[in-house]
Structure formats: C-alpha cells, structure tokens
Design a protein around this motif. Sequence first.
Motif, PDB file in Angstrom:
ATOM      1  N   LYS A 117       1.713  -0.858  -4.874  1.00 19.73           N
ATOM      2  CA  LYS A 117       0.582  -1.259  -5.710  1.00 19.73           C
ATOM      3  C   LYS A 117       0.086  -0.087  -6.557  1.00 19.73           C
ATOM      4  CE  LYS A 117      -3.204  -0.208  -2.483  1.00 19.73           C
ATOM      5  NZ  LYS A 117      -4.293  -0.772  -1.664  1.00 19.73           N
ATOM      6  N   LYS A 118      -0.744  -0.370  -7.535  1.00 17.34           N
ATOM      7  CA  LYS A 118      -1.358   0.695  -8.320  1.00 17.34           C
ATOM      8  C   LYS A 118      -2.179   1.594  -7.406  1.00 17.34           C
ATOM      9  CE  LYS A 118      -1.611  -1.758 -12.745  1.00 17.34           C
ATOM     10  NZ  LYS A 118      -2.493  -2.240 -13.829  1.00 17.34           N
ATOM     11  N   GLY A 119      -1.998   2.888  -7.550  1.00 16.70           N
ATOM     12  CA  GLY A 119      -2.706   3.829  -6.696  1.00 16.70           C
ATOM     13  C   GLY A 119      -2.072   4.003  -5.328  1.00 16.70           C
ATOM     14  N   GLY A 120      -0.932   3.352  -5.101  1.00 13.45           N
ATOM     15  CA  GLY A 120      -0.264   3.440  -3.809  1.00 13.45           C
ATOM     16  C   GLY A 120       0.594   4.695  -3.673  1.00 13.45           C
ATOM     17  N   ASP A 152       0.836  -1.210   0.000  1.00 11.81           N
ATOM     18  CA  ASP A 152       0.000   0.000   0.000  1.00 11.81           C
ATOM     19  C   ASP A 152       0.867   1.255   0.000  1.00 11.81           C
ATOM     20  OD1 ASP A 152      -2.881  -1.061   0.505  1.00 11.81           O
ATOM     21  OD2 ASP A 152      -1.640  -2.117   1.971  1.00 11.81           O
ATOM     22  N   SER A 194       0.295   3.694 -13.540  1.00 12.15           N
ATOM     23  CA  SER A 194      -0.034   2.947 -12.318  1.00 12.15           C
ATOM     24  C   SER A 194      -0.663   3.839 -11.251  1.00 12.15           C
ATOM     25  CB  SER A 194       1.230   2.284 -11.748  1.00 12.15           C
ATOM     26  OG  SER A 194       1.788   1.376 -12.669  1.00 12.15           O
ATOM     27  N   ASN A 195      -0.871   5.108 -11.589  1.00  8.01           N
ATOM     28  CA  ASN A 195      -1.493   6.047 -10.646  1.00  8.01           C
ATOM     29  C   ASN A 195      -0.739   6.103  -9.311  1.00  8.01           C
ATOM     30  OD1 ASN A 195      -3.773   7.168 -12.064  1.00  8.01           O
ATOM     31  ND2 ASN A 195      -4.680   5.110 -11.985  1.00  8.01           N
ATOM     32  N   ILE A 196       0.570   6.082  -9.370  1.00 12.44           N
ATOM     33  CA  ILE A 196       1.378   6.104  -8.140  1.00 12.44           C
ATOM     34  C   ILE A 196       1.602   7.543  -7.688  1.00 12.44           C
ATOM     35  CG2 ILE A 196       3.653   5.579  -7.177  1.00 12.44           C
ATOM     36  CD1 ILE A 196       3.737   3.196  -9.159  1.00 12.44           C
ATOM     37  N   TRP A 197       1.415   7.759  -6.398  1.00 18.30           N
ATOM     38  CA  TRP A 197       1.677   9.071  -5.807  1.00 18.30           C
ATOM     39  C   TRP A 197       3.048   9.038  -5.146  1.00 18.30           C
ATOM     40  CZ3 TRP A 197      -1.881  13.336  -5.194  1.00 18.30           C
ATOM     41  CH2 TRP A 197      -3.092  13.144  -5.862  1.00 18.30           C
TER      42      TRP A 197
END
Length: 345
Positions: A255-258, A235, A282-285
Amino acid sequence: MKAAMMYGPNDIQVEMVERPSCPKDGLVLKIMAVGLCGSDIRNLTSDSRKGNYPFIYGHEIVGIVDEVGAAQSKYQIGDRLFLFPGTYCMECDDCISGHSENCTNVEKDLAGTGGFAQYVAISGRKIQLGGIYLIPEDVSFEAASLGEPLTSVYACLENIQVGYGDTLVIIGAGPIGCFMAQLAKLRGVQTVIMVDINEKRLEMSREFGVDHLVNSAEKDPIEAVNQLTGGLGADKVISANPSNTAQAQSIFMVKKGGIVVFFGGVPKGSLTEIDTNYIHYSNIWIKGHFGASYIQSKRAYELAIDKNFPSHKFITHTLPLDQINDGIELTRSGEAIKVVLLPQE
C-alpha cells in the motif's frame, strides 16, 4: 571423520577426511545435527568458491563438546551447544550502535561453516566473542538447529515492526517463507498472503498460519494481492526468494506508505528493474535485510527451543550426512520444508 566435500558445482562427495585438531584455547564440537540451508544449496550448486576446492559448507550447527583445549575453561566435555555462525567484534561503531549484523570487523571464518561433517573445531576467539548458546537437556538437537535459520527471520520482522492488524505478503514459500508466516502470526499479524510458483510448497505453507495462497505461475500476483486487500495493497511485503522479478513486482503489492523488504539475495551481478517514480509518489519504503544482531540471535534461538514452538512442523526430513545430495533435491523440488542432516548416523 566423515565430511561432505564440495569439489565443484553439484559435485558433493561424502568421504573420510582428517578430524580437525583442537585449538589450545578452543574446543572440538561433535556435530549432532546441521540444517540444510537455502544459501548452502545455492553455494553447493554454483561455483561459489571460484575454483578454490574442496570445501566443507554447513552453518546451522549444533552438537556436543568432544574435546577441549588446555587453555579453554568456559565449556566442558559433554556440553550441548548451539553455534551462531556470525562472529562480531563488539567494538566498531555498528556493533556499539546495536547493529552487530553490520560489523565492520566481522570474522567470518572462525566458526561460520564446516558443519557438513562429524566434527568442527571452534577457536578461542569465537568463544571469546560469543554467539554460542547452551542447549537444555530436554531439547532435541534437531529443534535447536532451527535457531540459526530462525534468527534472520526474527530480526527482519522485528526491524520492520510486523505486528497486530498487519496484512503481510510473503513472496517465497520455502523454509524461510514458512518461518516468516509462523512468526508473523505469533506477532499478531491479521492476514498472511503467500506467493509462490510451486503449488506443493504453497499447500504446505498452510500449516504455518497462511490465510491466502497465490500461485504466481497461474495468476498475476499483483492483481491477486490487490483483490485480496480491496485494492489497497498490503502493509508490508517481503520478497524472500532469489528472484529479480519478485522484487520488481513487490512494490506494486504494498500500500501507499508501506514497507517492502528485499530478503532473498538474487544472483550476483543481476539487476532488478524498479519503477522508482511509482515508489516516490507512493511513499514506499524499501529495506534490504541480511543477518541479525547478537541479541536477536539469542532471542530467536530461545524461541526455537521453546516447548510451544512447533519445530516438528518445519523439520519434514532428517537424513544421514551420506544423503546430503538427496536432501538438496528434496528441498529444491519443494517436497521438503526443512532438511536436517545427522552426521553421526
């Protein structure tokens, strides 16, 4: 007084110097304990002052008020104090918004260093702006000194909302990584995966609630993390070490969005090569973290001195100031988790 004077990279000499004079509106603190921080070690072993030597480092300072100025009335001789090194104006937009760690007018030299000595002067301006907390009589100075290194860790985990059910990867099993593991468990994290190249440090980190160890010198850490998370990734991933390689690898462990956090500062001027296309799809922040606000510093300090917080597990070595070079080597080798120096011994 006795002080550890830095004359250049890896040239630290403990010698007698003049005791600081007491500011008219300030005080002189008799230093009872001062932690040896990773940033201190980085500064002491590199040309951190660009030739402007000698200099006294040390910022994890606790002690007893030994002298007060005629115009200072808030503290008295004998008061036991914890000194948070950050000094913020509390007037700029960042401070007003609750992010005093980004203070535009931060006053770094008021009391942010000088701790590797027997005494340090605290100015009236520092007293006015805050970040000084009383230490209860039943709390040891060694335990209280953990309030400073705990502060940035506390702020990081709070800012990214580490909490119940999370899987967290920490890259770097040094003192900061161990603090992160312990606090993560207190915040309800389900699984903590610790990654490091030092087997001794990895084994020591088990004491702080780590569930899985990954020696990245022996196996691919990205592959190991993905196996441990069923191919999903964690996460949150925190790179808590001075490695460009670790930063580049971290995005493939989440993970994606993590969320990925760059907590450890890398060598100045170095660049980390990151696959931004992978981050995008992957929408990673990605978040950089440094410092803490005043309220976070106070909460972290209160946690450090809480009787239920296992400060004894973190402080593996207490040494007299004369042995500061030994403390540096103990930390760099991975034998020590946290070294606390006792200047009065």
